[in-house]
Design a protein around this motif. Structure first.
Motif, PDB file in Angstrom:
ATOM      1  N   GLU A  95      32.549   9.544  27.979  1.00  0.00           N
ATOM      2  CA  GLU A  95      33.435   9.000  29.022  1.00  0.00           C
ATOM      3  C   GLU A  95      34.492  10.020  29.440  1.00  0.00           C
ATOM      4  N   GLU A  96      35.023  10.747  28.456  1.00  0.00           N
ATOM      5  CA  GLU A  96      36.016  11.778  28.777  1.00  0.00           C
ATOM      6  C   GLU A  96      35.407  12.844  29.679  1.00  0.00           C
ATOM      7  N   ILE A  97      34.174  13.232  29.349  1.00  0.00           N
ATOM      8  CA  ILE A  97      33.493  14.258  30.153  1.00  0.00           C
ATOM      9  C   ILE A  97      33.224  13.734  31.563  1.00  0.00           C
ATOM     10  N   MET A  98      32.832  12.462  31.644  1.00  0.00           N
ATOM     11  CA  MET A  98      32.488  11.890  32.951  1.00  0.00           C
ATOM     12  C   MET A  98      33.703  11.750  33.865  1.00  0.00           C
ATOM     13  N   GLU A  99      34.894  11.623  33.257  1.00  0.00           N
ATOM     14  CA  GLU A  99      36.101  11.582  34.079  1.00  0.00           C
ATOM     15  C   GLU A  99      36.344  12.927  34.748  1.00  0.00           C
ATOM     16  N   GLU A 100      36.008  13.983  34.006  1.00  0.00           N
ATOM     17  CA  GLU A 100      36.242  15.331  34.501  1.00  0.00           C
ATOM     18  C   GLU A 100      35.145  15.795  35.465  1.00  0.00           C
ATOM     19  N   TYR A 101      33.952  15.225  35.310  1.00  0.00           N
ATOM     20  CA  TYR A 101      32.801  15.652  36.105  1.00  0.00           C
ATOM     21  C   TYR A 101      32.166  14.445  36.802  1.00  0.00           C
ATOM     22  N   PRO A 102      32.716  14.075  37.960  1.00  0.00           N
ATOM     23  CA  PRO A 102      32.198  12.878  38.658  1.00  0.00           C
ATOM     24  C   PRO A 102      30.756  13.025  39.128  1.00  0.00           C
ATOM     25  N   GLU A 103      30.212  14.229  39.117  1.00  0.00           N
ATOM     26  CA  GLU A 103      28.798  14.384  39.498  1.00  0.00           C
ATOM     27  C   GLU A 103      27.853  13.784  38.449  1.00  0.00           C
ATOM     28  N   ILE A 104      28.383  13.436  37.271  1.00  0.00           N
ATOM     29  CA  ILE A 104      27.544  12.757  36.277  1.00  0.00           C
ATOM     30  C   ILE A 104      27.322  11.316  36.732  1.00  0.00           C
ATOM     31  N   GLU A 105      26.073  10.994  37.036  1.00  0.00           N
ATOM     32  CA  GLU A 105      25.731   9.662  37.561  1.00  0.00           C
ATOM     33  C   GLU A 105      25.563   8.643  36.448  1.00  0.00           C
ATOM     34  N   SER A 106      24.985   9.085  35.345  1.00  0.00           N
ATOM     35  CA  SER A 106      24.684   8.151  34.256  1.00  0.00           C
ATOM     36  C   SER A 106      24.762   8.857  32.914  1.00  0.00           C
ATOM     37  N   PHE A 107      24.974   8.049  31.890  1.00  0.00           N
ATOM     38  CA  PHE A 107      24.983   8.542  30.506  1.00  0.00           C
ATOM     39  C   PHE A 107      23.971   7.730  29.713  1.00  0.00           C
ATOM     40  N   VAL A 108      23.095   8.410  28.993  1.00  0.00           N
ATOM     41  CA  VAL A 108      22.049   7.731  28.220  1.00  0.00           C
ATOM     42  C   VAL A 108      22.035   8.278  26.803  1.00  0.00           C
ATOM     43  N   GLU A 109      22.081   7.406  25.819  1.00  0.00           N
ATOM     44  CA  GLU A 109      21.827   7.817  24.435  1.00  0.00           C
ATOM     45  C   GLU A 109      20.402   7.418  24.109  1.00  0.00           C
ATOM     46  N   CYS A 110      19.632   8.342  23.571  1.00  0.00           N
ATOM     47  CA  CYS A 110      18.204   8.079  23.406  1.00  0.00           C
ATOM     48  C   CYS A 110      17.650   8.808  22.182  1.00  0.00           C
ATOM     49  N   SER A 111      16.383   8.571  21.920  1.00  0.00           N
ATOM     50  CA  SER A 111      15.705   9.275  20.833  1.00  0.00           C
ATOM     51  C   SER A 111      14.260   9.561  21.228  1.00  0.00           C
ATOM     52  N   ALA A 112      13.933  10.844  21.258  1.00  0.00           N
ATOM     53  CA  ALA A 112      12.540  11.227  21.506  1.00  0.00           C
ATOM     54  C   ALA A 112      11.674  10.735  20.360  1.00  0.00           C
ATOM     55  N   LYS A 113      12.275  10.602  19.163  1.00  0.00           N
ATOM     56  CA  LYS A 113      11.509  10.224  17.975  1.00  0.00           C
ATOM     57  C   LYS A 113      11.188   8.734  17.949  1.00  0.00           C
ATOM     58  N   ALA A 169      19.116   8.333  40.437  1.00  0.00           N
ATOM     59  CA  ALA A 169      20.257   9.138  40.893  1.00  0.00           C
ATOM     60  C   ALA A 169      19.914   9.906  42.168  1.00  0.00           C
ATOM     61  N   VAL A 170      18.630  10.238  42.314  1.00  0.00           N
ATOM     62  CA  VAL A 170      18.193  10.969  43.504  1.00  0.00           C
ATOM     63  C   VAL A 170      17.897  10.005  44.647  1.00  0.00           C
ATOM     64  N   LEU A 171      17.198   8.914  44.331  1.00  0.00           N
ATOM     65  CA  LEU A 171      16.697   8.026  45.393  1.00  0.00           C
ATOM     66  C   LEU A 171      17.719   6.973  45.802  1.00  0.00           C
ATOM     67  N   HIS A 172      18.555   6.549  44.863  1.00  0.00           N
ATOM     68  CA  HIS A 172      19.561   5.506  45.149  1.00  0.00           C
ATOM     69  C   HIS A 172      20.860   5.810  44.428  1.00  0.00           C
ATOM     70  N   PRO A 173      21.562   6.882  44.833  1.00  0.00           N
ATOM     71  CA  PRO A 173      22.770   7.257  44.101  1.00  0.00           C
ATOM     72  C   PRO A 173      23.851   6.172  44.170  1.00  0.00           C
ATOM     73  N   THR A 174      24.415   5.845  43.034  1.00  0.00           N
ATOM     74  CA  THR A 174      25.508   4.881  42.971  1.00  0.00           C
ATOM     75  C   THR A 174      26.599   5.371  42.047  1.00  0.00           C
ATOM     76  N   GLY A 175      26.239   5.710  40.804  1.00  0.00           N
ATOM     77  CA  GLY A 175      27.100   6.197  39.763  1.00  0.00           C
ATOM     78  C   GLY A 175      28.130   5.200  39.303  1.00  0.00           C
ATOM     79  N   PRO A 176      28.820   5.405  38.221  1.00  0.00           N
ATOM     80  CA  PRO A 176      28.223   5.872  36.978  1.00  0.00           C
ATOM     81  C   PRO A 176      27.681   4.696  36.178  1.00  0.00           C
ATOM     82  N   VAL A 177      26.620   4.956  35.459  1.00  0.00           N
ATOM     83  CA  VAL A 177      25.961   3.931  34.641  1.00  0.00           C
ATOM     84  C   VAL A 177      25.935   4.430  33.206  1.00  0.00           C
ATOM     85  N   TYR A 178      26.227   3.540  32.272  1.00  0.00           N
ATOM     86  CA  TYR A 178      26.228   3.923  30.861  1.00  0.00           C
ATOM     87  C   TYR A 178      25.125   3.177  30.124  1.00  0.00           C
ATOM     88  N   ILE A 179      24.290   3.891  29.407  1.00  0.00           N
ATOM     89  CA  ILE A 179      23.264   3.234  28.592  1.00  0.00           C
ATOM     90  C   ILE A 179      23.387   3.756  27.172  1.00  0.00           C
TER      91      ILE A 179
END
Ligand code: GTP
Ligand code: MG
Length: 187
Positions: free
Chosen positions: A139-157, A172-182
């Motif tokens: 969230e701190e990073i996203m305040e500084e960088y509004p170009e971040i559309e979404s944040f996702v925590e995930c696991s390839a494993k 983000a490309v087809l329907h930009p809205t921002g910001p979304v947190y997952i």
């Protein structure tokens, strides 16, 4: 000052981030729907056919690896991408620090001449290894960088939020809205 967005005829997604954060694993997990134990440094470019999304445009997924590419090749790929996934590992704090010391400034520099900043998806990978979320730092990073559309925590494993990550990149490309947190905490 945002200009109207015209519908793209394809979506080009680039993954960047420090060595070992899981970029290649994320791509190959998406494609094979299982965690690959052995991955090359860099995955081949993958094209997802147009008919799997309602917008009917093909999606290209592009890997980056410092082992195989120079900085100027990296800059060229950042410029070509419609959306950049900046990946860090939630178990390696140094890779999160580098999101703001290297990756986000590099993307800004590479796309400085673009009329609108490229959307960015911030991706915390390897959540199978921890309980805690890195949401606060994100969230701190996203305040500084509004170009971040979404944040996702995930696991390839564990495959957690893998399709979501790529879906939010397409979105983000087809329907930009921002910001979304997952995050893990979200049902
Ligand atoms: P470079 O190409 O070297 O920049 O690395 P990369 O970002 O492509 O990472 P890669 O996919 O090669 O994964 C690095 C290591 O992390 C491998 O041993 C993977 O098996 C492991 N790894 C990747 N994703 C996950 C994950 O979600 N959870 C766990 N536990 N390990 C992972
Ligand atoms: Mg790789």
């Amino acid at each position: 000052k945002k200009q109207p967005v015209t519908m793209r005829r394809s979506v080009r997604i680039l993954l960047v981030g420090d060595r070992g954060v899981g970029k290649t694993s994320l791509i190959l997990s998406l494609v094979s729907e299982e965690f690959p134990d052995d991955v090359p440094h860099r995955a081949e470019e993958i094209t997802i056919p147009a008919d799997v999304i309602p917008e009917m445009v093909p999606t290209h997924i592009v890997d980056y690896s410092a082992y195989e590419q120079t900085d100027s090749e990296l800059m060229a790929e950042v410029r070509r991408a419609h959306v950049v996934c900046v990946v860090y590992s939630v178990v390696e704090p140094s890779t999160l620090v580098r999101v703001t010391t290297r990756w986000l400034p590099l993307i800004r520099e590479a796309t400085a001449t673009h009329s609108t900043p490229s959307p960015i998806i911030l991706v915390g990978n390897k959540v199978d290894l921890v309980e805690e979320t890195t949401l606060e730092s994100a969230e701190e990073i996203m305040e500084e960088y509004p170009e971040i559309e979404s944040f996702v925590e995930c696991s390839a494993k564990s495959l957690k939020n893998i399709s979501e990550m790529f879906y939010y990149a397409q979105k983000a490309v087809l329907h930009p809205t921002g910001p979304v947190y997952i995050t893990e905490k979200q049902d």
